[in-house]
Motif scaffolding. Structure first.
Motif, mmCIF file in Angstrom:
data_model
loop_
_atom_site.group_PDB
_atom_site.id
_atom_site.type_symbol
_atom_site.label_atom_id
_atom_site.label_comp_id
_atom_site.label_asym_id
_atom_site.label_seq_id
_atom_site.Cartn_x
_atom_site.Cartn_y
_atom_site.Cartn_z
ATOM 1 N N GLU A 71 -8.999 0.111 6.098
ATOM 2 C CA GLU A 71 -7.984 0.652 5.192
ATOM 3 C C GLU A 71 -8.546 0.597 3.783
ATOM 4 O O GLU A 71 -8.930 -0.472 3.301
ATOM 5 C CB GLU A 71 -6.689 -0.157 5.268
ATOM 6 C CG GLU A 71 -5.618 0.386 4.331
ATOM 7 C CD GLU A 71 -4.308 -0.394 4.401
ATOM 8 O OE1 GLU A 71 -3.429 -0.128 3.546
ATOM 9 O OE2 GLU A 71 -4.191 -1.260 5.285
ATOM 10 N N ASP A 79 -6.746 9.699 -2.832
ATOM 11 C CA ASP A 79 -5.966 10.903 -3.130
ATOM 12 C C ASP A 79 -4.880 10.554 -4.141
ATOM 13 O O ASP A 79 -3.944 9.823 -3.821
ATOM 14 C CB ASP A 79 -5.324 11.452 -1.856
ATOM 15 C CG ASP A 79 -6.366 11.896 -0.847
ATOM 16 O OD1 ASP A 79 -7.418 12.380 -1.280
ATOM 17 O OD2 ASP A 79 -6.112 11.753 0.364
ATOM 18 N N SER A 103 -1.237 11.440 -3.120
ATOM 19 C CA SER A 103 -0.684 10.858 -1.904
ATOM 20 C C SER A 103 -0.411 9.374 -2.101
ATOM 21 O O SER A 103 -1.192 8.659 -2.709
ATOM 22 C CB SER A 103 -1.659 11.049 -0.734
ATOM 23 O OG SER A 103 -1.170 10.397 0.418
ATOM 24 N N VAL A 131 -5.008 5.180 3.187
ATOM 25 C CA VAL A 131 -6.101 5.990 3.721
ATOM 26 C C VAL A 131 -6.917 5.120 4.660
ATOM 27 O O VAL A 131 -7.366 4.031 4.279
ATOM 28 C CB VAL A 131 -6.989 6.541 2.588
ATOM 29 C CG1 VAL A 131 -8.166 7.315 3.165
ATOM 30 C CG2 VAL A 131 -6.176 7.431 1.661
ATOM 31 N N ARG A 167 -12.179 10.219 8.045
ATOM 32 C CA ARG A 167 -10.877 9.755 7.593
ATOM 33 C C ARG A 167 -9.808 10.157 8.594
ATOM 34 O O ARG A 167 -9.863 11.226 9.182
ATOM 35 C CB ARG A 167 -10.557 10.334 6.219
ATOM 36 C CG ARG A 167 -11.361 9.692 5.094
ATOM 37 C CD ARG A 167 -11.166 10.417 3.790
ATOM 38 N NE ARG A 167 -9.766 10.543 3.404
ATOM 39 C CZ ARG A 167 -9.366 11.179 2.309
ATOM 40 N NH1 ARG A 167 -10.250 11.732 1.508
ATOM 41 N NH2 ARG A 167 -8.084 11.248 2.016
ATOM 42 N N ASP A 211 -6.472 11.588 9.843
ATOM 43 C CA ASP A 211 -5.545 12.621 9.374
ATOM 44 C C ASP A 211 -4.168 12.352 9.991
ATOM 45 O O ASP A 211 -3.987 12.457 11.208
ATOM 46 C CB ASP A 211 -6.065 14.000 9.796
ATOM 47 C CG ASP A 211 -5.221 15.120 9.208
ATOM 48 O OD1 ASP A 211 -4.243 14.811 8.500
ATOM 49 O OD2 ASP A 211 -5.537 16.290 9.457
#
Length: 257
Positions: free
Chosen positions: A92, A98, A101, A105, A120, A122
């Motif tokens: 993590e 981002d 966001s 991630v 990554r 999705d």
């Protein structure tokens, strides 16, 4: 042409909580305009079986990165942990990659033949599934409209964080107990070997080894109450002076003849 996209470092959890894996270089076909190359930071989550990952976790147009490292420690870690070709590492990222966001991630690192790759996770398709399931439950009356999905997610996240804190606390407590017991064993061993040397007894004969074992076992039995309290996390370490006195008493008794 391949370009270096970033350098990643991540912290391991559990018994290796203090170990940081550094210099994990991610290379891809994207051209990076940032100068210098950004560094991502992350936290180890768990190991997974690639064959059991859901199909939605990786979209078809998702980029795959090549992973390199010049660190011998990092290379040894990946070689050991990814020895099984189906095994992968989930990280993590603690940095906000981002900006638009708010979601965490996740990065998955895996081995293909002798090369390391990563991609990554999705979550787009997962959210679509969750929305469809939630709407279906509302329509069938299995979910009360007054309970928001965001509220449910907050509760789940809070419970997950509490479980993680409890697990880490238990791990650190066990490590602390093991350190105390290991220190007891090391101190006791040094005291016995030192006592044998003072008495001119070589430590490579069968008799000296039997004497060492008898003294070690007898000293453990003598301090069984203290060791029992240490094993449950409520006892203090046996002092050096007290342990030395025990060893001397036992060696005098065993070498009296």
């Amino acid at each position: 042409m391949s370009h270096k996209l970033c350098t990643l470092k991540f912290i391991l959890s559990g018994k290796q909580g203090g170990l940081v894996i550094r210099d994990v270089q991610l290379w891809g076909n994207q051209l990076v305009v940032n100068n210098p190359i950004p560094e991502w930071r992350g936290q180890f989550v768990q190991y997974v079986d690639l064959g059991k990952l859901p199909l939605w976790i990786r979209s078809k147009d998702m980029d795959t990165y090549r992973c390199y490292s010049t660190s011998a420690t990092t290379q040894a870690y990946f070689k050991t942990k990814l020895k099984n070709a189906n095994r992968a590492i989930v990280l993590e990222l603690t940095d906000k990659i981002d900006q638009q966001s708010q979601e965490p991630v996740y990065l998955i690192i895996f081995r293909e033949n002798s090369e390391l790759y990563s991609f990554r996770v999705d979550l787009t398709m997962k959210h679509e599934f969750d929305n469809q399931v939630f709407k279906l439950k509302q329509e069938t009356g299995k979910v009360r409209p007054s309970v928001s999905k965001e509220g449910s997610i907050d509760i789940i996240i809070q419970q997950s964080q509490q479980r993680k804190i409890g697990t880490k606390t238990k791990v650190y407590r066990n490590v602390h107990i093991n350190d105390k017991r290991l220190q007891f064993n090391e101190t006791l061993s040094k005291l016995i070997l030192g006592g044998l040397r003072l008495r001119g007894i070589p430590n490579f004969t069968t008799d000296s080894q039997r004497l060492y074992k008898m003294t070690f076992d007898a000293a453990e039995f003598t301090h069984r109450d203290e060791l029992k309290r240490i094993s449950v996390g409520s006892g203090e370490e046996v002092s050096f002076e007290l342990l030395q006195e025990t060893v001397e008493t036992l060696l005098k008794l065993f070498t009296k003849s």
